[in-house]
Design an enzyme around this catalytic site. Structure first.
Site, PDB file in Angstrom:
ATOM      1  N   GLU A 164      -7.725  21.800   4.071  1.00  0.00           N
ATOM      2  CA  GLU A 164      -7.213  20.558   3.473  1.00  0.00           C
ATOM      3  C   GLU A 164      -5.733  20.767   3.120  1.00  0.00           C
ATOM      4  OE1 GLU A 164      -8.521  20.150  -0.575  1.00  0.00           O
ATOM      5  OE2 GLU A 164      -8.542  17.952  -0.502  1.00  0.00           O
TER       6      GLU A 164
ATOM      7  N   ASN B 242      -6.023  11.325   1.780  1.00  0.00           N
ATOM      8  CA  ASN B 242      -6.225  12.750   2.013  1.00  0.00           C
ATOM      9  C   ASN B 242      -7.036  12.842   3.305  1.00  0.00           C
ATOM     10  OD1 ASN B 242      -6.838  15.466   1.914  1.00  0.00           O
ATOM     11  ND2 ASN B 242      -7.216  15.477  -0.294  1.00  0.00           N
TER      12      ASN B 242
ATOM     13  N   LYS C  72     -10.668  11.328   3.232  1.00  0.00           N
ATOM     14  CA  LYS C  72     -11.545  11.827   2.167  1.00  0.00           C
ATOM     15  C   LYS C  72     -12.079  10.685   1.304  1.00  0.00           C
ATOM     16  CE  LYS C  72     -11.297  15.423  -1.472  1.00  0.00           C
ATOM     17  NZ  LYS C  72     -10.368  16.481  -1.988  1.00  0.00           N
TER      18      LYS C  72
ATOM     19  N   GLU D  16      -5.579  13.547  -7.447  1.00  0.00           N
ATOM     20  CA  GLU D  16      -5.855  12.928  -6.150  1.00  0.00           C
ATOM     21  C   GLU D  16      -6.091  11.429  -6.272  1.00  0.00           C
ATOM     22  OE1 GLU D  16      -8.236  14.890  -3.089  1.00  0.00           O
ATOM     23  OE2 GLU D  16      -8.461  16.561  -4.488  1.00  0.00           O
TER      24      GLU D  16
ATOM     25  N   CYS E  97     -13.070  19.010   1.262  1.00  0.00           N
ATOM     26  CA  CYS E  97     -13.189  19.616  -0.068  1.00  0.00           C
ATOM     27  C   CYS E  97     -14.345  19.029  -0.876  1.00  0.00           C
ATOM     28  CB  CYS E  97     -11.855  19.501  -0.797  1.00  0.00           C
ATOM     29  SG  CYS E  97     -11.759  20.601  -2.250  1.00  0.00           S
TER      30      CYS E  97
ATOM     31  N   ASN F 285      -9.316  22.977  -0.989  1.00  0.00           N
ATOM     32  CA  ASN F 285      -8.500  23.683  -1.993  1.00  0.00           C
ATOM     33  C   ASN F 285      -9.311  23.620  -3.280  1.00  0.00           C
ATOM     34  OD1 ASN F 285      -5.288  23.852  -1.107  1.00  0.00           O
ATOM     35  ND2 ASN F 285      -6.351  22.142  -0.144  1.00  0.00           N
TER      36      ASN F 285
END
Lengths: 360, 360
Positions: free
Chosen positions: B47, B120, B138, B158, B208, B233
């Protein structure tokens, strides 16, 4: 404020076709007394705890088949089952137990097999209420309607004898099982006032194969479940009728089956921020069917807190604090903040697999 | 007929705020060459592989923020990104890589944060086609829109910079990645004729935090996914802002985070009968944020086949046979025979938790 619960799984060794109901009941009562000496407040017994796991056998006589079933309405009064509930009341221990539930009307359900006699069911008995306060019927029935033609096959005829559970995954509160109340809060928000009754734990039942299906866990998670109870009968080894399995010794297959059992209990407990307790019927039933042990208690962080050491009658015990569910529920798995239901449509609209189109 | 695939995760050590794009690209190219010497046909990168994990930082300058984003439309042509795809083409290796996708129109989405700049994202590049053949955004964005007031907090912004993915969980075929064709069959049914094109593996991407959410895995499972790719991450330790966590040393917290990572990859691979590969950005980023390693490849039986030994740049490699998915898909997890979608309604109708009523 901790909300501690002394929790036990009552693993059973084998019950045979030739075992009498009285013999089996004596073992259940002994296990319950053992759990009581440890201070257990809640004891989980296995799936079909009252009999051998009869769906391995093709039984065509309705009379014979009826021996393996019990009616839910007479559990507290029938001499076949009442002694266990009476002792639970006397010891002030809540119990959950699995049994084959006789309900011929189930045959009118979605399964066409003429031998459908009811459901694969578990109940939750509240000692404080002196009542069965919840009932669950197994949703994910494994196996087949018809027996295999291969004489080496281990049959799994649950789809023949049982209709799929029609009660959903209905979480419920266990009355006064845990006395203290829950302080809500989290996210740095100041703790709200205590709420009377919040302390009654939120439980959910599932049975055996259900533990491999994330949907049931998530339905419970969406009701704030704090403890999932799961009894099971799981074969350690069976011939490879599909021809797709890597060759394994029976020992390797058993190790793998226990690994899968624990992986499901641990993974789904973590991903739903709940405790779980599982109780096996284990060992060699009827001289032929070797069932795994592995009864265990897992934490909301996915760790195994206690685990069976044998494949016989054995109490697995842990004292847990239901408040430990909050870390996951309020952070990583705060469903309200993180779930995106607009992306999950396939889960409820499509039963089987639909592969992406072939490439030209 | 085996459908073997030589598969690699390219784990990366830390990338800092001060790292230049050229430095980072050099490392990506080196990892790809290392994977090539092992014969890898597919390499997964982490990622946000091109930059530090910038959502830890409150960045208010649009110009500064734009440094961490790339446009999906120029990946194959921009000097910041093209060298990786050019080398993949040259080495005939498919790659999947995560990056922050610049798309200001995302701000019109469901997140109100004024700094939302895109998604993302990860893409899948087919070396044989010379094209990006799939893109994933994501869905499960962790963290918060606003930074914590606590100066010890590790922010996870995020939800501030990204809109939730709007492309769903769309499985796709990797063109000619595996040459042989799939013989269908199973259930004792005679094998059907080979079908041209069936051999193209069915893949799905997640990023993730998505790996902790069973819904994404199941959506892919319902499309027959054979391999799930997941870059990440993941912080090994962060201060306990919720006050709900048991005290842990940083070492214990890291061990637990790796355990949870693998539990999700193993459990969800097993319960969806697919392989998975995961690639971390690991180690101490920006002198402060310690990320776990644990990049791994897991089997449809839930076993870890290969695993990172370091927290630095490292290739994790395994040769897998996609036919191993069949055992689960055709037996225990034959969705079409066992799923009961009429019982799963809560999953798509209710986002957060609704607890059972309080007892009187």
């Amino acid at each position: 404020m901790p909300r501690t619960l002394k929790l036990a799984a009552a693993q059973m060794g084998p019950v045979h076709l030739t075992s009498t109901r009285t013999e089996t009941m004596d073992r259940l009562l002994t296990l319950l007394r053992q759990a009581s000496t440890l201070g257990a407040q809640l004891v989980l017994f296995p799936e079909t705890a009252l009999t051998t796991f009869f769906p391995r056998h093709l039984i065509t006589s309705p009379d014979e088949l009826s021996n393996y079933f019990d009616s839910a309405s007479t559990l507290l009064t029938s001499p076949n089952t009442a002694p266990l509930f009476n002792l639970a009341k006397e010891l002030n221990i809540d119990i959950s137990i699995g049994f084959a539930e006789w309900d011929e009307s189930a045959a009118a359900g979605s399964v066409a097999g003429a031998n459908v006699k009811g459901y694969n069911t578990s109940v939750y008995y509240s000692a404080r209420k002196g009542e069965i306060v919840a009932k669950y019927r197994k949703v994910h029935l494994p196996g087949t309607v018809e027996p295999f033609s291969n004489p080496d096959a281990v049959n799994q005829l649950e789809k023949r004898y049982f209709a799929p559970g029609n009660l959903g995954f209905q979480a419920f509160r266990a009355p006064d099982l845990v006395k203290s109340v829950l302080k809500k809060g989290g996210h740095g928000v100041e703790a709200k006032e205590d709420v009377k009754g919040k302390g009654d734990p939120i439980l959910g039942m599932m049975i055996c194969n259900d533990r491999r299906w994330v949907e049931g866990w998530r339905c419970y998670g969406l009701q704030g479940v704090e403890l999932v109870l799961c009894g099971y009968n799981t074969a350690g080894f069976a011939p490879d009728l599909w021809g797709t399995r890597k060759p394994m010794t029976p020992e390797e297959a058993e190790t793998d089956a226990v690994f899968h059992h624990k992986l499901c209990m641990q993974g789904n407990s973590y991903m739903n921020s709940c405790f779980s307790v599982s109780a096996a019927k284990a060992g060699m039933e009827d001289g032929k069917y070797d069932l795994i042990g592995g009864s265990c208690i897992t934490s909301p962080e996915g760790h195994v807190l206690a685990e069976a050491k044998t494949k016989g009658d054995e109490i697995v015990f842990a004292e847990i604090d239901l408040e430990d569910c909050r870390q996951g529920m309020e952070k990583t798995f705060d469903f309200g903040r993180h779930r995106r239901i607009e992306q999950y449509g396939l889960i409820t609209t499509q039963t089987g697999v639909v592969e992406p189109e072939l490439l030209g």
